[in-house]
Scaffold this active site. Structure first.
Site, PDB file in Angstrom:
ATOM      1  N   GLY A  34       0.810  -1.214   0.000  1.00 31.26           N
ATOM      2  CA  GLY A  34       0.000   0.000   0.000  1.00 31.26           C
ATOM      3  C   GLY A  34       0.842   1.262   0.000  1.00 31.26           C
ATOM      4  O   GLY A  34       2.027   1.227  -0.332  1.00 31.26           O
ATOM      5  N   GLY A  39       5.475   3.988  -8.861  1.00 28.30           N
ATOM      6  CA  GLY A  39       6.204   2.727  -9.022  1.00 28.30           C
ATOM      7  C   GLY A  39       5.239   1.549  -8.982  1.00 28.30           C
ATOM      8  O   GLY A  39       5.250   0.683  -9.872  1.00 28.30           O
ATOM      9  N   HIS A  40       4.374   1.529  -7.974  1.00 23.50           N
ATOM     10  CA  HIS A  40       3.367   0.467  -7.881  1.00 23.50           C
ATOM     11  C   HIS A  40       2.457   0.481  -9.117  1.00 23.50           C
ATOM     12  O   HIS A  40       2.106  -0.561  -9.663  1.00 23.50           O
ATOM     13  CB  HIS A  40       2.474   0.664  -6.651  1.00 23.50           C
ATOM     14  N   GLN A 156      14.699  -9.173  -3.612  1.00 24.76           N
ATOM     15  CA  GLN A 156      13.375  -9.773  -3.378  1.00 24.76           C
ATOM     16  C   GLN A 156      12.857 -10.446  -4.652  1.00 24.76           C
ATOM     17  O   GLN A 156      12.325 -11.564  -4.610  1.00 24.76           O
ATOM     18  CB  GLN A 156      12.414  -8.682  -2.918  1.00 24.76           C
ATOM     19  N   SER A 189       7.546   4.049  -0.824  1.00 23.43           N
ATOM     20  CA  SER A 189       6.581   4.509   0.180  1.00 23.43           C
ATOM     21  C   SER A 189       7.308   5.140   1.355  1.00 23.43           C
ATOM     22  O   SER A 189       6.764   5.991   2.057  1.00 23.43           O
ATOM     23  CB  SER A 189       5.729   3.342   0.682  1.00 23.43           C
ATOM     24  N   ARG A 190       8.553   4.723   1.593  1.00 21.18           N
ATOM     25  CA  ARG A 190       9.300   5.236   2.744  1.00 21.18           C
ATOM     26  C   ARG A 190       9.914   6.613   2.484  1.00 21.18           C
ATOM     27  O   ARG A 190      10.424   7.231   3.432  1.00 21.18           O
ATOM     28  CB  ARG A 190      10.397   4.247   3.149  1.00 21.18           C
TER      29      ARG A 190
HETATM   30  P1  AMP Z   1       6.067  -2.436  -1.528  1.00 18.18           P
HETATM   31  O1  AMP Z   1       4.705  -1.855  -1.406  1.00 18.18           O
HETATM   32  O2  AMP Z   1       7.167  -1.476  -1.194  1.00 18.18           O
HETATM   33  O3  AMP Z   1       6.193  -3.768  -0.831  1.00 18.18           O
HETATM   34  O4  AMP Z   1       6.277  -2.743  -3.058  1.00 18.18           O
HETATM   35  C1  AMP Z   1       5.341  -3.536  -3.759  1.00 18.18           C
HETATM   36  C2  AMP Z   1       5.906  -3.832  -5.121  1.00 18.18           C
HETATM   37  O5  AMP Z   1       6.141  -2.600  -5.811  1.00 18.18           O
HETATM   38  C3  AMP Z   1       7.258  -4.565  -5.071  1.00 18.18           C
HETATM   39  O6  AMP Z   1       7.297  -5.530  -6.110  1.00 18.18           O
HETATM   40  C4  AMP Z   1       8.239  -3.461  -5.312  1.00 18.18           C
HETATM   41  O7  AMP Z   1       9.448  -3.897  -5.886  1.00 18.18           O
HETATM   42  C5  AMP Z   1       7.469  -2.576  -6.272  1.00 18.18           C
HETATM   43  N1  AMP Z   1       7.999  -1.212  -6.270  1.00 18.18           N
HETATM   44  C6  AMP Z   1       8.174  -0.414  -5.195  1.00 18.18           C
HETATM   45  N2  AMP Z   1       8.733   0.759  -5.559  1.00 18.18           N
HETATM   46  C7  AMP Z   1       8.909   0.688  -6.902  1.00 18.18           C
HETATM   47  C8  AMP Z   1       9.455   1.569  -7.884  1.00 18.18           C
HETATM   48  N3  AMP Z   1       9.942   2.770  -7.560  1.00 18.18           N
HETATM   49  N4  AMP Z   1       9.479   1.167  -9.167  1.00 18.18           N
HETATM   50  C9  AMP Z   1       8.991  -0.053  -9.514  1.00 18.18           C
HETATM   51  N5  AMP Z   1       8.463  -0.940  -8.643  1.00 18.18           N
HETATM   52  C10 AMP Z   1       8.429  -0.578  -7.350  1.00 18.18           C
END
Ligand code: AMP
Length: 280
Positions: A34, A39-40, A156, A189-190
Site C-alpha cells: 500500500g 512505481g506500484h 526480493q 513509500s518510505r
Molecule cells: P512495496 O509496497 O514497497 O512492498 O512494493 C510492492 C511492489 O512494488 C514490489 O514488487 C516493489 O518492488 C514494487 N515497487 C516499489 N517501488 C517501486 C518503484 N519505484 N518502481 C517499480 N516498482 C516498485
C-alpha cells in the site's frame, strides 16, 4: 471507472476469481504494502499487458518486519490507494487483516536460500523469511497466472523467482523496471519519512551508483570503484549498510560466467533506510 471490489478474506477472493478462471481469463497479481505511488502503478500497467483481470493486494506484512523496525509507522492510506486503483481500472483489491493471513496457531515458515543470502539478509536476517511466507500465501490465495514485482527490490525479485521455481508454484514472475522521481531517486513509500534536507541529499544515491557504473564500464576494477563510491556516500551523510556488485541472475559473486552484473546498495539517511540497484 468503477472502484475495485475489495476482498478481505481468502475465501471471498477465491470465489470472486473463480468465474474468470473458469472462463479462461488470465489473472495477474500485484502484491504491495500500500501507500501506492507511480512505481506500484507501473506494475499495474505491466499487469494490464499480461492479463484480463488484475488483483492488487495491499497488506503490510508483519512477518517481514523486525520488532525494532517501522511496522507500526509504515504509511497506510487505504482510501487513497483505492482511488488510485480505480483510476487505473483495477477490478479487485485483496486487503486482508493480519488475523486473516496469520490466524491463531499459525506455525509454518518458508525459507529460501541462494539469492536470499547476504545483502539485505546480513542486516535484516528475518526479512526474506517474511517475504517468502507472505508471497507464497498471496499467490496460493489468488492463484494468478502472472505476478508482477519491481526491480526496485531486486534481491526480493530474485528470491521470489527462485522460490516459485523451487516450490512449483504455477505463476509466472515478471520483473518491472524501477520508477524514479525526476531527480533520479527511486520511488518508495518510505520516501515520505525524509526531511526536506534528507530528500535533497537522497538524490545523490542514484547519482553515485551511475558514476560507479560508468567507471566499471570503462573497465575499472570493482575493488577500486566500490570503496570510493562508499566513501563518497559517507561524505554526503549516508550510513552505508552495503554497496556490492553481484551477478545479476544468481546474486552470487561475479564470475567468468556472469552474463549481467548488478550494483546493489542499502543506506541510512537519518532514520530512513533506502535501497536501490542498477544494472552495471
Ligand atoms: P512495496 O509496497 O514497497 O512492498 O512494493 C510492492 C511492489 O512494488 C514490489 O514488487 C516493489 O518492488 C514494487 N515497487 C516499489 N517501488 C517501486 C518503484 N519505484 N518502481 C517499480 N516498482 C516498485
Amino acid at each position: 471507472m468503477t472502484a475495485p471490489i475489495v476482498h478481505r478474506s481468502i475465501g471471498d477472493l477465491r470465489t470472486a476469481l473463480k468465474p474468470a478462471r473458469m472462463a479462461g481469463k488470465r489473472i495477474a497479481m500485484v502484491p504491495t504494502m500500500g501507500a501506492l505511488h507511480d512505481g506500484h502503478l507501473s506494475l499495474v500497467e505491466r499487469a494490464r499487458e499480461e492479463a484480463d483481470r488484475i488483483v492488487v493486494s495491499i497488506f503490510v506484512n508483519p512477518t517481514q518486519f523486525a520488532p525494532h523496525e517501522d511496522f507500526d509507522a509504515y504509511p497506510r492510506n487505504e482510501g487513497k490507494d483505492l482511488e488510485l486503483l480505480r483510476d487505473h481500472g483495477v477490478e479487485a483489491a485483496f486487503i486482508p487483516s493480519v488475523r486473516e493471513m496469520y490466524p491463531d496457531g499459525f506455525a509454518t515458515g518458508v525459507t529460501v536460500g541462494g539469492p536470499s543470502e547476504g545483502l539485505e539478509s546480513a542486516f535484516r536476517p528475518h526479512f526474506f523469511d517474511g517475504v517468502a511466507l507472505v508471497v507464497t500465501k498471496l499467490l496460493l490465495a489468488a492463484l494468478p497466472d502472472v505476478a508482477i514485482f519491481g526491480e526496485k527490490d531486486y534481491q526480493q525479485l530474485c528470491v521470489v523467482r527462485r522460490m516459485v521455481r523451487d516450490l512449483n508454484i504455477p505463476t509466472e514472475i515478471i520483473g518491472a523496471p524501477t520508477v524514479r522521481e525526476p531527480d533520479g531517486l527511486a520511488m518508495s513509500s518510505r520516501n515520505v519519512y525524509l526531511s526536506p534536507d534528507e530528500r535533497e541529499t537522497a538524490t545523490s544515491l542514484p547519482a553515485v551508483l551511475r558514476k560507479a557504473i560508468e567507471r566499471l564500464g570503462q573497465g575499472e576494477d570493482a575493488h577500486d570503484v566500490l570503496p570510493l563510491s562508499r566513501q563518497e556516500l559517507e561524505e554526503r551523510g549516508f550510513k552505508v549498510d552495503y554497496l556490492e556488485l553481484r551477478d545479476g541472475e544468481t546474486l552470487g559473486p561475479v564470475t567468468e560466467d556472469t552474463q549481467s552484473r548488478r550494483i546493489l546498495v542499502a543506506v541510512w539517511l537519518g532514520k530512513t533506510r533506502l535501497i536501490d540497484n542498477m544494472a552495471a
